[in-house]
Design a protein around this motif. Structure first.
Motif, short mmCIF file in Angstrom:
data_model
loop_
_atom_site.label_atom_id
_atom_site.label_comp_id
_atom_site.label_asym_id
_atom_site.label_seq_id
_atom_site.Cartn_x
_atom_site.Cartn_y
_atom_site.Cartn_z
N UNK A 6 0.85 -1.19 0.00
CA UNK A 6 0.00 0.00 0.00
C UNK A 6 0.89 1.24 0.00
N UNK A 7 0.45 2.34 -0.64
CA UNK A 7 1.26 3.56 -0.64
C UNK A 7 1.58 4.06 0.77
N UNK A 8 0.68 3.82 1.72
CA UNK A 8 0.88 4.28 3.09
C UNK A 8 1.95 3.52 3.85
N UNK A 9 2.42 2.41 3.31
CA UNK A 9 3.48 1.65 3.95
C UNK A 9 4.83 2.34 3.78
N UNK A 10 4.93 3.21 2.78
CA UNK A 10 6.20 3.91 2.50
C UNK A 10 6.50 4.94 3.59
N UNK A 11 7.79 5.21 3.76
CA UNK A 11 8.20 6.24 4.71
C UNK A 11 7.78 7.62 4.21
N UNK A 12 7.58 8.55 5.14
CA UNK A 12 7.24 9.93 4.81
C UNK A 12 8.43 10.61 4.14
N UNK A 13 8.18 11.71 3.42
CA UNK A 13 9.26 12.41 2.71
C UNK A 13 10.41 12.87 3.61
N UNK A 14 10.14 13.10 4.88
CA UNK A 14 11.20 13.54 5.79
C UNK A 14 12.30 12.49 5.95
N UNK A 15 12.01 11.26 5.55
CA UNK A 15 13.01 10.20 5.64
C UNK A 15 13.69 9.94 4.29
N UNK A 16 13.31 10.71 3.25
CA UNK A 16 13.94 10.54 1.94
C UNK A 16 15.45 10.70 2.06
#
Length: 188
Positions: free
Chosen positions: A64-74
């Motif tokens: 699911x897209x929500x499983x990805x880390x938030x942009x702050x962890x890019x």
């Protein structure tokens, strides 16, 4: 300098869903990023924890897209990634306790989402395992919820209760600024 692992819990896009309700601490993600930057600058180890939900329909489920880390962890390349489906990162699909032990790490700083669930549970288990645990409370957030009696418990109340539950028993509850100051060469 003592080797201290930064453990970043479940900073995932799925927690941005309005379905979770009202959250506290809009500065959480910026504070998490400040900790990550400070850790990298100090050459200290970083552990990212990702909740891989097994609940049907969860935005945190793998794929699911929500499983990805938030942009702050890019751009963050962790020293260890711990996928989990339980509340504690110490009960993940990778043995966090063994990794910390193998790397001679006895001090951890915990931050992330949710304050009163995975952050608190990881901190409690870490304290019970004998780690020196610090929780940067201003680098966590949680959500309002209804109790079993139907009364609203605010996110701020949960954060305050978590701080009281942890501080002096399982962890030292502190701030992002204090943790970063301790990373400085003249810090503790």
């Amino acid at each position: 300098m003592t080797k201290t692992a930064l453990i970043v819990i479940d900073v995932q896009r799925g927690f941005d869903s309005p379905a979770w309700g009202r959250r506290d601490n809009p500065a959480c993600e910026a504070n998490v990023r400040a900790l990550l930057d400070g850790w990298r600058d100090a050459g200290q180890p970083v552990v990212l924890v990702r909740h891989d939900s097994t609940t049907p329909g969860s935005p945190l489920a793998p794929g699911q897209p929500g499983n990805a880390f938030k942009p702050e962890l890019d751009g963050v390349r962790p020293d260890l990634l711990v996928p989990k489906s339980a509340h504690s990162a110490f009960h993940g699909h990778v043995d966090l306790h063994a990794w910390l032990t193998d790397n001679g790490i006895r001090d951890i700083v915990v931050c992330g989402i949710q304050t009163n669930r995975c952050v608190e549970t990881t901190s409690r288990v870490g304290g019970d395992l004998g780690y020196r645990v610090r929780v940067a409370l201003d680098a966590t957030h949680t959500f309002d919820e209804r109790g079993p009696d139907g009364a609203l418990v605010t996110a701020e109340e949960f954060a305050r209760a978590t701080a009281a539950n942890l501080h002096g028993h399982f962890a030292e509850v502190t701030t992002t600024a204090a943790v970063l100051a301790a990373l400085a060469p003249d810090g503790s």
